[in-house]
Scaffold this motif. Structure first.
Motif, PDB file in Angstrom:
ATOM      1  N   THR A 114     -43.041   6.852 -13.445  1.00 23.68           N
ATOM      2  CA  THR A 114     -44.223   7.436 -14.074  1.00 23.68           C
ATOM      3  C   THR A 114     -45.043   6.341 -14.760  1.00 23.68           C
ATOM      4  N   PRO A 115     -46.358   6.537 -14.867  1.00 26.10           N
ATOM      5  CA  PRO A 115     -47.196   5.541 -15.547  1.00 26.10           C
ATOM      6  C   PRO A 115     -46.788   5.296 -17.003  1.00 26.10           C
ATOM      7  N   SER A 116     -46.205   6.290 -17.652  1.00 25.29           N
ATOM      8  CA  SER A 116     -45.821   6.121 -19.059  1.00 25.29           C
ATOM      9  C   SER A 116     -44.496   5.380 -19.241  1.00 25.29           C
ATOM     10  N   ASP A 144     -50.630  16.944  -8.372  1.00 24.58           N
ATOM     11  CA  ASP A 144     -50.874  18.191  -7.639  1.00 24.58           C
ATOM     12  C   ASP A 144     -49.668  18.634  -6.803  1.00 24.58           C
ATOM     13  N   LEU A 145     -48.699  17.761  -6.576  1.00 18.46           N
ATOM     14  CA  LEU A 145     -47.503  18.126  -5.815  1.00 18.46           C
ATOM     15  C   LEU A 145     -46.486  18.898  -6.660  1.00 18.46           C
ATOM     16  N   GLU A 152     -45.531  14.448 -14.864  1.00 22.21           N
ATOM     17  CA  GLU A 152     -46.397  13.287 -14.728  1.00 22.21           C
ATOM     18  C   GLU A 152     -46.284  12.754 -13.304  1.00 22.21           C
ATOM     19  N   GLU A 153     -47.382  12.208 -12.792  1.00 27.66           N
ATOM     20  CA  GLU A 153     -47.332  11.637 -11.444  1.00 27.66           C
ATOM     21  C   GLU A 153     -46.299  10.509 -11.376  1.00 27.66           C
ATOM     22  N   GLU A 154     -45.878  10.196 -10.164  1.00 28.32           N
ATOM     23  CA  GLU A 154     -44.919   9.119  -9.921  1.00 28.32           C
ATOM     24  C   GLU A 154     -45.583   8.072  -9.036  1.00 28.32           C
TER      25      GLU A 154
END
Length: 163
Positions: A114-116, A144-145, A152-154
């Motif tokens: 994740t970005p974080s 969106d997945l 959070e996006e990966e």
């Protein structure tokens, strides 16, 4: 913080799965079922590594070789006991995993981060520098997945080629 004088790195046995799950529940890692760790330790022991100090599990890495990318090891999760963090165990787990795969002609290491998660990003970038190779970072599992907005996006990190 416990001092690491003597850490052993080895493939896990099915008996390590419960300790891996307990470690996850003491950390900030995404929680999976205890079954997942027992299964990974049993069926994927050749693509996983545990770190033990005085027979106590203090870290682990779980991974697998994607069926359509047999030159790649995908790192699913790296966990280090909070009492042992900051001592290079995660880096050593990653290297032990790669060393364990030498005979399988693994040339790339992949993970989603994740970005974080700055600590994991730093770990993988440092690993690429150590091996004097590229670290390609690209969007992979976009928000969106996921089933709702609590995920959070990966980003996919692809390190290699590694000789």
């Amino acid at each position: 913080m416990a001092k690491i004088d003597n850490i052993q790195f080895a493939p896990p046995s099915s008996k390590d799965g419960a300790a891996m799950w307990k470690l996850v529940n003491r950390s900030t890692l995404d929680e999976n079922s205890a079954y997942k760790y027992i299964m990974m330790s049993s069926y994927f022991s050749k693509t996983c590594v545990v770190a033990k100090h005085e027979n106590q599990l203090v870290g682990f890495i779980t991974g697998f070789v994607p069926p359509e990318q047999t030159d790649t090891i995908f790192v699913w999760q790296i966990g280090v006991d909070p009492d042992f963090q900051g001592q290079g165990i995660a880096s050593k787990l990653l290297q032990a995993l790669l060393d364990q795969q030498k005979s399988n002609q693994i040339r790339f290491v992949e993970a989603t981060i994740t970005p974080s998660n700055k600590a994991s990003q730093t770990l993988f970038k440092k690993f690429a520098r150590k091996h004097q190779t590229d670290c390609l970072i690209q969007p992979f599992f976009t928000e969106d997945l996921f089933p709702d907005n609590s995920f959070e996006e990966e980003l996919k990190f692809r390190i290699g080629p590694i000789d």
